[in-house]
Design a protein around this motif. Structure first.
Motif, PDB file in Angstrom:
ATOM      1  N   PHE A 199       0.841  -1.211   0.000  1.00 19.79           N
ATOM      2  CA  PHE A 199       0.000   0.000   0.000  1.00 19.79           C
ATOM      3  C   PHE A 199       0.871   1.253   0.000  1.00 19.79           C
ATOM      4  O   PHE A 199       1.961   1.258   0.573  1.00 19.79           O
ATOM      5  CB  PHE A 199      -0.891   0.045   1.252  1.00 19.79           C
ATOM      6  CG  PHE A 199      -1.785  -1.150   1.406  1.00 19.79           C
ATOM      7  CD1 PHE A 199      -2.989  -1.229   0.723  1.00 19.79           C
ATOM      8  CD2 PHE A 199      -1.418  -2.207   2.224  1.00 19.79           C
ATOM      9  CE1 PHE A 199      -3.810  -2.338   0.862  1.00 19.79           C
ATOM     10  CE2 PHE A 199      -2.230  -3.323   2.377  1.00 19.79           C
ATOM     11  CZ  PHE A 199      -3.429  -3.389   1.680  1.00 19.79           C
ATOM     12  N   ALA A 200       0.341   2.322  -0.585  1.00 18.86           N
ATOM     13  CA  ALA A 200       0.991   3.624  -0.462  1.00 18.86           C
ATOM     14  C   ALA A 200       0.615   4.207   0.900  1.00 18.86           C
ATOM     15  O   ALA A 200      -0.464   3.915   1.428  1.00 18.86           O
ATOM     16  CB  ALA A 200       0.496   4.545  -1.577  1.00 18.86           C
ATOM     17  N   ASN A 201       1.501   5.000   1.456  1.00 16.50           N
ATOM     18  CA  ASN A 201       1.170   5.648   2.725  1.00 16.50           C
ATOM     19  C   ASN A 201       0.015   6.618   2.509  1.00 16.50           C
ATOM     20  O   ASN A 201      -0.134   7.164   1.413  1.00 16.50           O
ATOM     21  CB  ASN A 201       2.378   6.389   3.287  1.00 16.50           C
ATOM     22  CG  ASN A 201       2.463   6.237   4.785  1.00 16.50           C
ATOM     23  OD1 ASN A 201       1.436   6.062   5.450  1.00 16.50           O
ATOM     24  ND2 ASN A 201       3.670   6.303   5.327  1.00 16.50           N
ATOM     25  N   PHE A 202      -0.797   6.839   3.506  1.00 11.40           N
ATOM     26  CA  PHE A 202      -1.979   7.695   3.331  1.00 11.40           C
ATOM     27  C   PHE A 202      -2.369   8.316   4.668  1.00 11.40           C
ATOM     28  O   PHE A 202      -1.939   7.879   5.738  1.00 11.40           O
ATOM     29  CB  PHE A 202      -3.157   6.874   2.781  1.00 11.40           C
ATOM     30  CG  PHE A 202      -3.736   5.905   3.784  1.00 11.40           C
ATOM     31  CD1 PHE A 202      -4.865   6.255   4.540  1.00 11.40           C
ATOM     32  CD2 PHE A 202      -3.150   4.668   4.010  1.00 11.40           C
ATOM     33  CE1 PHE A 202      -5.383   5.374   5.474  1.00 11.40           C
ATOM     34  CE2 PHE A 202      -3.673   3.779   4.953  1.00 11.40           C
ATOM     35  CZ  PHE A 202      -4.792   4.135   5.678  1.00 11.40           C
ATOM     36  N   THR A 203      -3.198   9.336   4.575  1.00 13.15           N
ATOM     37  CA  THR A 203      -3.792   9.944   5.768  1.00 13.15           C
ATOM     38  C   THR A 203      -5.291   9.784   5.649  1.00 13.15           C
ATOM     39  O   THR A 203      -5.877  10.108   4.605  1.00 13.15           O
ATOM     40  CB  THR A 203      -3.444  11.449   5.854  1.00 13.15           C
ATOM     41  OG1 THR A 203      -2.026  11.569   5.776  1.00 13.15           O
ATOM     42  CG2 THR A 203      -3.924  12.057   7.160  1.00 13.15           C
ATOM     43  N   THR A 204      -5.942   9.283   6.705  1.00 14.90           N
ATOM     44  CA  THR A 204      -7.397   9.097   6.682  1.00 14.90           C
ATOM     45  C   THR A 204      -8.083  10.460   6.668  1.00 14.90           C
ATOM     46  O   THR A 204      -7.616  11.409   7.294  1.00 14.90           O
ATOM     47  CB  THR A 204      -7.853   8.290   7.909  1.00 14.90           C
ATOM     48  OG1 THR A 204      -7.223   7.011   7.851  1.00 14.90           O
ATOM     49  CG2 THR A 204      -9.353   8.077   7.936  1.00 14.90           C
TER      50      THR A 204
END
Length: 436
Positions: A199-204
């Motif tokens: 997965f790519a890093n992300f912010t909810t």
């Protein structure tokens, strides 16, 4: 207490990612001089299912990484080393057994097919002298106290609940003792990153109603806040159908789903609250919901793989469609129904959806769009932070009319929106576009 044998126990963590009230951890510590722990980020749970969804999407993957990182620290405080691998257990456990001279493996009792298949392969790969110790560690009412024959479980929830409440006691939590420093071993393994899991890093999305991190430490903080700091539990029954904000419901379900906290711990904390501040319908309703959770597990024990079949436990021969365009519109929140759309966008953006929302979007998918309910269930499995196999498929069967609902109801989503979002607060939150 019996004397410990001069043996080494391996506790294989699954969906019991906690140290408090962990039956298998207690058994391993009580019966062995040395205890080692292991957790597998099993690649099959990050692969695509037959409907084209990743079994575990980014939200639950991140929550799981946080959970296992927390577990590693909590176990270290007990002087137990947690080994972590991005590998299937059936490919690795036999070499761990050899490398560490393991005498017994302790793991949570599972009964759905994928987990049972893993167990069979593992048992074939290790010596028959290695004990394989399992226990049901995910229930409020332990199966030993409920039934010797799961075929006797009632098909109607109310009959099940009333019998349990009348005749069955809920066990006390088990206590875990700390081991000596010499129990620790060298650990060259690391908890994988999101990127390593694919997965790519992300912010909810900041609008989420579940802004919490994974792990037992966070779960216990949440109990403290919801029960004893804010005392919101005293109003749970009135607010539980809410849609906006973090405190309309307990929000315990993601931690319960991966076993960061036990149902018994929540139950005993409710009792502690009631002793201090008094019992009411709301405090009871938290326990009521835990019994529902147990019920779907017992239905799964009774009917086995039928919970995944298109006809459900009722063997209903309904006609279902699988129109990719219609399904994609539902996923993207692009149906003709604004209440359904708002809920589906919340799920897509956060990995969370309220209980009220879930019932409506599932009913709409199965009863209005007439799409194969298993596709909806698989999408939920992929996205939901609190995915639990038994509750997810039990609830989907229920709304699709192939499960435990004798009335086979259909939700009027617009009437539901009127009742639960009359001020449009929830729909505005997710449907209104902003320029900046």
């Amino acid at each position: 207490m019996q004397e410990k044998q001069n043996t080494t126990g391996l506790i294989w963590f699954r969906n019991n990612l906690r140290i408090q009230d962990n039956i298998l951890l207690k058994k391993a510590i009580d019966n062995n001089i040395k205890v080692i722990a292991v957790y597998f980020f099993d690649p099959k749970y990050f692969s695509e299912d037959s409907f084209g969804f990743k079994k575990t999407e980014k939200y639950r993957a991140k929550f799981l990484i946080e959970t296992v990182t927390d577990l590693k620290q909590n176990l270290a405080d007990l002087n137990i080393t947690l080994l972590t691998y991005f590998e299937s257990p059936e490919n690795k456990i036999s070499s761990l057994v050899d490398d560490f001279s393991i005498d017994a493996i302790y793991t949570q009792k599972e009964w759905t097919k994928e987990e049972v298949d893993s167990n069979i392969l593992i048992k074939k790969s290790i010596s028959s002298k290695v004990k394989f110790v399992e226990d049901y560690d995910q229930f409020l009412y332990h199966p030993e106290t409920v039934s010797k024959n799961f075929q006797n479980i009632p098909d109607v929830f109310t009959a099940f609940r009333k019998k349990l409440e009348k005749y069955v006691a809920i066990k006390e939590e088990v206590t875990i003792v700390k081991l000596s420093e010499s129990n620790k071993i060298e650990n060259n393994t690391k908890v994988p990153t999101l990127e390593e899991l694919g997965f790519a890093n992300f912010t909810t999305n900041s609008k989420t109603a579940f802004p919490f991190k994974g792990g037992e430490t966070e779960a216990l903080k949440r109990i403290e806040h919801y029960f004893f700091e804010s005392k919101k539990v005293g109003f749970y029954k009135q607010t539980r159908n809410g849609l906006v904000g973090k405190d309309y419901s307990t929000k315990f379900s993601p931690w319960l789903a991966n076993g960061s906290i036990s149902a018994k711990t929540i139950y005993h904390q409710v009792k502690k609250y009631e002793a201090q501040f008094g019992a009411n319908q709301s405090t009871y309703w938290v326990i009521f919901e835990l019994i529902w959770r147990d019920y779907f597990k017992y239905i799964s024990l009774k009917y086995d793989s039928k919970i995944f079949k298109i006809g459900g436990i009722l063997d209903r021969d309904y006609h279902w469609n699988s129109n990719k365009e219609i399904i994609q519109q539902w996923i993207n929140g692009e149906t003709k129904d604004d209440f359904v759309n708002a809920n589906m966008l919340e799920l897509k953006e956060t990995g969370w959806m309220s209980n009220r929302g879930r019932q409506n979007v599932a009913s709409y998918f199965a009863k209005e769009l007439l799409q194969d309910w298993r596709i909806g269930a698989a999408y939920f499995e992929s996205l939901l932070l609190d995915y639990d196999v038994h509750s997810n498929y039990g609830n989907w069967m229920y709304v699709a009319g192939v499960g435990n609902d004798p009335r086979d109801r259909k939700f009027n989503t617009q009437l539901q929106a009127q009742n639960y979002d009359s001020d449009y607060k929830f729909r505005k939150l997710w449907l209104e576009k902003t320029l900046f």
